[in-house]
Enzyme design. Sequence first.
Site, PDB file in Angstrom:
ATOM      1  N   ALA A 225      35.365  -3.196 -34.637  1.00 39.22           N
ATOM      2  CA  ALA A 225      35.146  -2.095 -33.700  1.00 39.22           C
ATOM      3  C   ALA A 225      36.067  -2.124 -32.489  1.00 39.22           C
ATOM      4  O   ALA A 225      36.852  -1.196 -32.253  1.00 39.22           O
ATOM      5  CB  ALA A 225      33.683  -2.083 -33.259  1.00 39.22           C
ATOM      6  N   ALA A 226      36.005  -3.189 -31.705  1.00 39.40           N
ATOM      7  CA  ALA A 226      36.799  -3.243 -30.472  1.00 39.40           C
ATOM      8  C   ALA A 226      38.289  -3.340 -30.776  1.00 39.40           C
ATOM      9  O   ALA A 226      39.106  -2.633 -30.184  1.00 39.40           O
ATOM     10  CB  ALA A 226      36.349  -4.422 -29.604  1.00 39.40           C
TER      11      ALA A 226
ATOM     12  N   GLU B  42      42.683 -10.650 -38.486  1.00 43.98           N
ATOM     13  CA  GLU B  42      41.260 -10.647 -38.822  1.00 43.98           C
ATOM     14  C   GLU B  42      40.930 -11.854 -39.690  1.00 43.98           C
ATOM     15  O   GLU B  42      41.580 -12.082 -40.723  1.00 43.98           O
ATOM     16  CB  GLU B  42      40.898  -9.349 -39.549  1.00 43.98           C
ATOM     17  CG  GLU B  42      39.540  -9.328 -40.222  1.00 43.98           C
ATOM     18  CD  GLU B  42      38.385  -9.608 -39.275  1.00 43.98           C
ATOM     19  OE1 GLU B  42      37.469 -10.358 -39.679  1.00 43.98           O
ATOM     20  OE2 GLU B  42      38.399  -9.097 -38.135  1.00 43.98           O
TER      21      GLU B  42
ATOM     22  N   TYR C 162      13.027  23.310 -23.871  1.00 44.21           N
ATOM     23  CA  TYR C 162      11.621  23.427 -24.259  1.00 44.21           C
ATOM     24  C   TYR C 162      11.417  24.566 -25.248  1.00 44.21           C
ATOM     25  O   TYR C 162      11.902  25.682 -25.066  1.00 44.21           O
ATOM     26  CB  TYR C 162      10.727  23.667 -23.031  1.00 44.21           C
ATOM     27  CG  TYR C 162       9.380  24.264 -23.396  1.00 44.21           C
ATOM     28  CD1 TYR C 162       8.452  23.517 -24.119  1.00 44.21           C
ATOM     29  CD2 TYR C 162       9.053  25.572 -23.045  1.00 44.21           C
ATOM     30  CE1 TYR C 162       7.233  24.059 -24.483  1.00 44.21           C
ATOM     31  CE2 TYR C 162       7.818  26.123 -23.396  1.00 44.21           C
ATOM     32  CZ  TYR C 162       6.914  25.369 -24.122  1.00 44.21           C
ATOM     33  OH  TYR C 162       5.713  25.899 -24.486  1.00 44.21           O
TER      34      TYR C 162
ATOM     35  N   ASP D 276      32.095  -7.804 -28.583  1.00 46.66           N
ATOM     36  CA  ASP D 276      31.011  -8.782 -28.616  1.00 46.66           C
ATOM     37  C   ASP D 276      31.399 -10.165 -28.114  1.00 46.66           C
ATOM     38  O   ASP D 276      30.531 -11.014 -27.930  1.00 46.66           O
ATOM     39  CB  ASP D 276      30.463  -8.913 -30.037  1.00 46.66           C
ATOM     40  CG  ASP D 276      29.713  -7.680 -30.497  1.00 46.66           C
ATOM     41  OD1 ASP D 276      29.592  -6.732 -29.703  1.00 46.66           O
ATOM     42  OD2 ASP D 276      29.254  -7.654 -31.662  1.00 46.66           O
TER      43      ASP D 276
ATOM     44  N   CYS E 284      26.190  -2.225 -38.166  1.00 50.46           N
ATOM     45  CA  CYS E 284      24.807  -1.816 -37.920  1.00 50.46           C
ATOM     46  C   CYS E 284      24.161  -1.169 -39.149  1.00 50.46           C
ATOM     47  O   CYS E 284      22.941  -1.026 -39.197  1.00 50.46           O
ATOM     48  CB  CYS E 284      24.745  -0.858 -36.732  1.00 50.46           C
ATOM     49  SG  CYS E 284      25.266  -1.615 -35.175  1.00 50.46           S
TER      50      CYS E 284
END
Length: 450
Positions: free
Chosen positions: A10-11, A32, A424, A281, A42
Amino acid sequence: MKYVIIGGDAAGMSAAMQIIKHDREAKVVTLEKGGIYSYGQCGLPYTINGLIPSTDDLIARSVDTFRNKLGIDARAYHEVQSIDPKTKTVAGQDLQSGKMFSISYDKLLIASGASPVIPDWKGIGLNGVHTLKTIPDAERIIQNLSEDIQHVTVVGGGYIGLEMAESFRTVGKNVRLIHRGTYVGKMFDADMAQYIHKEAEKQGIELILNEHVTAIEGDRSVELIRTDQNLYSTDLVLISAGIKPNTSFIQGTGITTGIRGAIQTNRYMETNVRDIYAAGDCTLHYHMVKEQDDYIPLGTTANKQGRIAGLNMAGQQRMFKGITGSSILKFMDLSLGKTGLSEWEAKQLNIPYDVVKIEAKDIADYYPGSRPLHIKLTYRSDNFRLLGGQVIGEKGVDKRVDVLATALFNEMTIFDLEDLDLSYAPPFNGSWDPIQRAARQAMRGLTDRN
């Protein structure tokens, strides 16, 4: 300009995309440790129960896409083991060939993420003992979930623990969740967590509280899990004991770290070492309500910090304004949402506070299908500024949490909440939103005390 990015999720890849957009002459190398780039972590629990058919569905862009279409030198299975700020190089090992590598950089981004905490229990290496952080982790769990696996034990009652308890239960397994604390969902206050406990009981998930796991037992595969009080039979164990930042390789660099070893940055994602940035993270996150750094690793923050880091690395100045600690998760029929500070957190920070708690309906109570919402607001008792909110219910939780997060971002008071012009119509809301009803009750309490 040569940019090196440690981390391909992600980052890291959010940063890479900004760099190639704003620096046409950029040479970007991404390193990586694993074999898969840019995927939705997630979503992993929902591949295990089959709601998402394949782990492939979670991959946003493949390594080949980054290489062939975007011109990024995206390297897989490259584990960084050290950084030398003086020579501006990163070094490590190609895990496939076993060869060592060294790469120079002009600017470096550390976006190495975090890894599950693995307790040093006896039997931790037995077959059938799992953690969940990566696609290979999920695939190993899926392969392990045969018909012979009937009894599953989840250790830990945080985000992943609750989501995985649901996942296992929805595929028909008998689920036990062991948690060392007095209640699960520690991001909530105890009086709000009771609704999680009731839902677990309703759904047939056994909660074991105030017990510490001490060992896992079995021949080759897990058969038993031992706590400081009891011994339980089980066919599979999922450990969700928290995560820790992947920052061991920065030792000797002089980079400042904080909570759990996470990297400290300024608001432009720069570390204290020149030309080295950090995001996601593996970093600390400035908490706007606490007005100090915190460690709340979430995917939304990782993407945001990565984007901002990439912009700044490419000369496009952008400041990270911070987080309010917003989160939401699904647990069986409930949605569990929180933003800002709980009552417990406000107390720990010695902030003068008060709380209000109500039960309302997610839509007009006379409209068919309305469901209960449990709302708790925390606010300063001296200037009435909103500090946080917790919302639990079957429907409409996300809407209220996002309203509260926006209010926190803008430093609104409980008086301001009443003045919000919220949408509403009976199928969507009551004439007074439950958030406003909670604020009004707090205001009535102030009037009564005065």
